[in-house]
Design a protein around this motif. Sequence first.
Motif, PDB file in Angstrom:
ATOM      1  N   UNK A 357      38.290  77.702  43.461  1.00  0.00           N
ATOM      2  CA  UNK A 357      38.475  78.275  44.793  1.00  0.00           C
ATOM      3  C   UNK A 357      39.662  79.229  44.742  1.00  0.00           C
ATOM      4  N   UNK A 358      39.458  80.444  45.275  1.00  0.00           N
ATOM      5  CA  UNK A 358      40.498  81.465  45.276  1.00  0.00           C
ATOM      6  C   UNK A 358      40.852  81.805  46.722  1.00  0.00           C
ATOM      7  N   UNK A 359      42.167  81.858  46.994  1.00  0.00           N
ATOM      8  CA  UNK A 359      42.687  82.240  48.308  1.00  0.00           C
ATOM      9  C   UNK A 359      43.621  83.423  48.113  1.00  0.00           C
ATOM     10  N   UNK A 380      33.446  76.744  56.718  1.00  0.00           N
ATOM     11  CA  UNK A 380      33.755  76.448  58.118  1.00  0.00           C
ATOM     12  C   UNK A 380      35.201  76.854  58.380  1.00  0.00           C
ATOM     13  N   UNK A 381      35.428  77.560  59.491  1.00  0.00           N
ATOM     14  CA  UNK A 381      36.774  78.030  59.823  1.00  0.00           C
ATOM     15  C   UNK A 381      37.085  77.757  61.281  1.00  0.00           C
ATOM     16  N   UNK A 382      38.345  77.462  61.528  1.00  0.00           N
ATOM     17  CA  UNK A 382      38.821  77.245  62.895  1.00  0.00           C
ATOM     18  C   UNK A 382      40.214  77.834  63.027  1.00  0.00           C
ATOM     19  N   UNK A 402      37.401  75.157  55.532  1.00  0.00           N
ATOM     20  CA  UNK A 402      36.756  74.072  54.793  1.00  0.00           C
ATOM     21  C   UNK A 402      35.606  74.659  53.990  1.00  0.00           C
ATOM     22  N   UNK A 403      35.689  74.541  52.667  1.00  0.00           N
ATOM     23  CA  UNK A 403      34.615  74.993  51.784  1.00  0.00           C
ATOM     24  C   UNK A 403      33.979  73.747  51.170  1.00  0.00           C
ATOM     25  N   UNK A 410      36.881  71.290  50.030  1.00  0.00           N
ATOM     26  CA  UNK A 410      38.278  71.700  49.902  1.00  0.00           C
ATOM     27  C   UNK A 410      38.730  72.216  51.260  1.00  0.00           C
ATOM     28  N   UNK A 411      39.865  71.726  51.737  1.00  0.00           N
ATOM     29  CA  UNK A 411      40.393  72.131  53.042  1.00  0.00           C
ATOM     30  C   UNK A 411      41.785  72.733  52.830  1.00  0.00           C
ATOM     31  N   UNK A 412      42.027  73.887  53.456  1.00  0.00           N
ATOM     32  CA  UNK A 412      43.332  74.544  53.326  1.00  0.00           C
ATOM     33  C   UNK A 412      43.532  75.473  54.515  1.00  0.00           C
TER      34      UNK A 412
END
Length: 439
Positions: A357-359, A380-382, A402-403, A410-412
């Motif tokens: 996962x890349x941010x 999913x995004x909030x 959330x991916x 994975x949540x970040x």
Amino acid sequence: MEEAEVERLIVEARESMEAAANYQRELQHRLKGLSQARTQIKESAAQTRETLRQHFQDMRNGVTKMLEERLAVLLQQVEAIELQNIKPLDDCQKVLEHGISTAQDLLREGAVAVSGKPGTDHQTLCNFTNKALHIQLDSLPEVPSLIEVPCLSAQLDDSLLSVARDQISSHGTVASRPPVQIEELTERPGGILVKWCKVDDDFVVQDYRLQYRRHNSGHFEDAYVGHECEFIVLQIDPNVDYQFRVCARGDGRQEWSPWSVPQMGHTCLIPHEWSPGLEGYSLSSRRNIALRNDSPCQSVLYSKSATYFPGQTLTFRVETTGQPDKRDSIGVCVEKDNGCDSMQRDKAVCISPGGAVFVNGKEMTNQLPPVSPGSTITFDMALVSLGPSNNNEGPHHKRRVTISSGTREVVFDWLLEQSCDALYFGCSFIHPSWKVLVF
């Protein structure tokens, strides 16, 4: 003072009138719902009666036809046995009748020969005697006894009626409601997420079956058959009403249960589409499937427009895979950058086929399972907060991301320096054969 009191009473009166109007509207709405409920009971009862009558009429016709066919077969067997065994008797009868006729002729000739009438002589008696010797009057044909010939009969088992009675007495049931009902319809871009649940605890489900159609248009079409209790129906036109219904098949049975009460649903969200015209990618007719072809391509394939909003679920399903590359990626971004060959960059979050996962271009420690054919990846995004940064560089916009892939997620928190109402999505693959569906 009186004027103030009058004004207060007028205000209270108006409030009471408004409350009465609201009360009236609510009662009328409930009366309409009650009428719909009554109509549903009446119409479903009438339809059930017709279904029962037609079914049992078909059963009656079918049983009658089977009985008539079986009777015809048995009668044919009787006729065949009769003809087969009567023929030897007919042949024997002809022999006997011929013998009787011969004996009668011989008796007449003998009577004449021994009568002593004028004209009879020694030679006549000799001829008669020789003729009688040649007939072999001591040779009689065999006639079968009654125990040697068939005696036809019918063996009929009356227990068939008892078995049929037991089967018929338990054939068919009438249920006050179907064993499964649609629970929720959620609009998705270009589709509708349908969730259903079992409402009959005694009904053991083997499979569910979901159907849909445009409202009052055409026939219902199968959308899903399987064990799950939810399914996303794609290829739904925006702002068009669709009807959905679901049924179930009991464990070990072949027939389907009655259909649930049809539910109406629609989506106002335009479908997700890949951007056409990029060499290296072939798109389906609805532009929701992208296939990496053999043409060279050093750019990311983006969505046609920014159609992913916070609060929604964005799903990618990898239909087929090709040779992986460390630059391969699937994800979302703030803006298009046609100069990049990967989503692993600033203002973007993505996942690689290996599960990394890349941010904003940096690889996270947590990873997801590697991508394989049939893998589903969801974003999913909030919106979390909107406030000043710690280094006085201006406000930061934070999103809880959330991916999910497989059974892991994975949540970040993703920090953005600028406000963004909607995001683009994109993918990049260096080698051919990768096929991705987005919804």
